[in-house]
Motif scaffolding. Structure first.
Motif, mmCIF file in Angstrom:
data_model
loop_
_atom_site.group_PDB
_atom_site.id
_atom_site.type_symbol
_atom_site.label_atom_id
_atom_site.label_comp_id
_atom_site.label_asym_id
_atom_site.label_seq_id
_atom_site.Cartn_x
_atom_site.Cartn_y
_atom_site.Cartn_z
ATOM 1 N N ARG A 34 0.831 -1.216 0.000
ATOM 2 C CA ARG A 34 0.000 0.000 0.000
ATOM 3 C C ARG A 34 0.863 1.262 0.000
ATOM 4 O O ARG A 34 0.533 2.249 -0.667
ATOM 5 C CB ARG A 34 -0.950 -0.016 1.191
ATOM 6 N N LEU A 35 1.957 1.239 0.753
ATOM 7 C CA LEU A 35 2.868 2.392 0.747
ATOM 8 C C LEU A 35 3.501 2.590 -0.626
ATOM 9 O O LEU A 35 3.643 3.725 -1.102
ATOM 10 C CB LEU A 35 3.955 2.218 1.810
ATOM 11 N N LEU A 36 3.867 1.495 -1.261
ATOM 12 C CA LEU A 36 4.436 1.572 -2.603
ATOM 13 C C LEU A 36 3.418 2.140 -3.583
ATOM 14 O O LEU A 36 3.743 3.008 -4.398
ATOM 15 C CB LEU A 36 4.897 0.186 -3.051
ATOM 16 N N HIS A 37 2.164 1.697 -3.476
ATOM 17 C CA HIS A 37 1.103 2.223 -4.335
ATOM 18 C C HIS A 37 0.941 3.725 -4.121
ATOM 19 O O HIS A 37 0.850 4.500 -5.086
ATOM 20 C CB HIS A 37 -0.208 1.494 -4.049
ATOM 21 N N ALA A 38 0.927 4.150 -2.867
ATOM 22 C CA ALA A 38 0.781 5.578 -2.569
ATOM 23 C C ALA A 38 1.949 6.386 -3.132
ATOM 24 O O ALA A 38 1.768 7.507 -3.616
ATOM 25 C CB ALA A 38 0.673 5.783 -1.056
ATOM 26 N N ARG A 39 3.127 5.819 -3.095
ATOM 27 C CA ARG A 39 4.307 6.532 -3.578
ATOM 28 C C ARG A 39 4.388 6.573 -5.106
ATOM 29 O O ARG A 39 4.729 7.590 -5.699
ATOM 30 C CB ARG A 39 5.572 5.881 -3.025
ATOM 31 N N VAL A 40 4.068 5.444 -5.738
ATOM 32 C CA VAL A 40 4.213 5.337 -7.190
ATOM 33 C C VAL A 40 2.982 5.832 -7.926
ATOM 34 O O VAL A 40 3.085 6.507 -8.951
ATOM 35 C CB VAL A 40 4.524 3.868 -7.578
ATOM 36 N N GLY A 41 1.806 5.496 -7.403
ATOM 37 C CA GLY A 41 0.570 5.904 -8.064
ATOM 38 C C GLY A 41 0.285 5.101 -9.316
ATOM 39 O O GLY A 41 0.775 3.990 -9.497
ATOM 40 N N ARG A 42 -0.493 5.689 -10.189
ATOM 41 C CA ARG A 42 -0.905 5.030 -11.444
ATOM 42 C C ARG A 42 0.311 4.817 -12.349
ATOM 43 O O ARG A 42 1.128 5.714 -12.522
ATOM 44 C CB ARG A 42 -1.942 5.908 -12.156
ATOM 45 N N ILE A 43 0.389 3.616 -12.916
ATOM 46 C CA ILE A 43 1.443 3.285 -13.868
ATOM 47 C C ILE A 43 0.758 3.085 -15.215
ATOM 48 O O ILE A 43 -0.017 2.144 -15.394
ATOM 49 C CB ILE A 43 2.210 2.011 -13.457
ATOM 50 N N ASP A 44 1.032 3.961 -16.150
ATOM 51 C CA ASP A 44 0.352 3.917 -17.446
ATOM 52 C C ASP A 44 0.573 2.620 -18.205
ATOM 53 O O ASP A 44 -0.281 2.191 -18.971
ATOM 54 C CB ASP A 44 0.787 5.101 -18.321
ATOM 55 N N ALA A 45 1.703 1.968 -18.012
ATOM 56 C CA ALA A 45 2.058 0.782 -18.796
ATOM 57 C C ALA A 45 1.377 -0.496 -18.304
ATOM 58 O O ALA A 45 1.537 -1.545 -18.921
ATOM 59 C CB ALA A 45 3.570 0.597 -18.797
#
Length: 100
Positions: A34-45
């Protein structure tokens, strides 16, 4: 005691004299995802549901540690096969293949 709390992710070692509880390990992995998701956000690829699958993977990545035989290996002080699978053998060749 909840039956899940008796399950271990890791055998006893420094800081975890009874081994690391599987529920604690999976919870920490979920928090990390969840922390990684919050940091990275949406990945277009990647597809839209990517982070939902990361969450599922975080919760299921150690499902093989639930069976009694695996738990006995962790707590029995034997070969600790589960942890051997996480590390290459000392005699593994440098190209990643194992000797015949």
């Amino acid at each position: 005691m909840n039956a899940l709390r008796r399950l271990r992710a890791k055998s006893p070692h420094a800081g975890y004299p009874h081994g690391e509880a599987l529920t604690d390990h999976l919870s920490a992995t979920l928090v990390g995802a969840r922390l990684l998701h919050a940091r990275v956000g949406r990945i277009d690829a990647v597809p839209e549901g990517f982070w939902r699958w990361v969450t599922v993977a975080a919760l299921l990545h150690d499902a093989e540690k639930v069976p009694e035989g695996f738990q006995a290996d962790l707590t029995g002080g034997g070969r600790r096969l589960c942890e051997a699978l996480d590390t290459p053998p000392a005699n593994a060749e440098t190209d990643g293949t194992q000797p015949a």
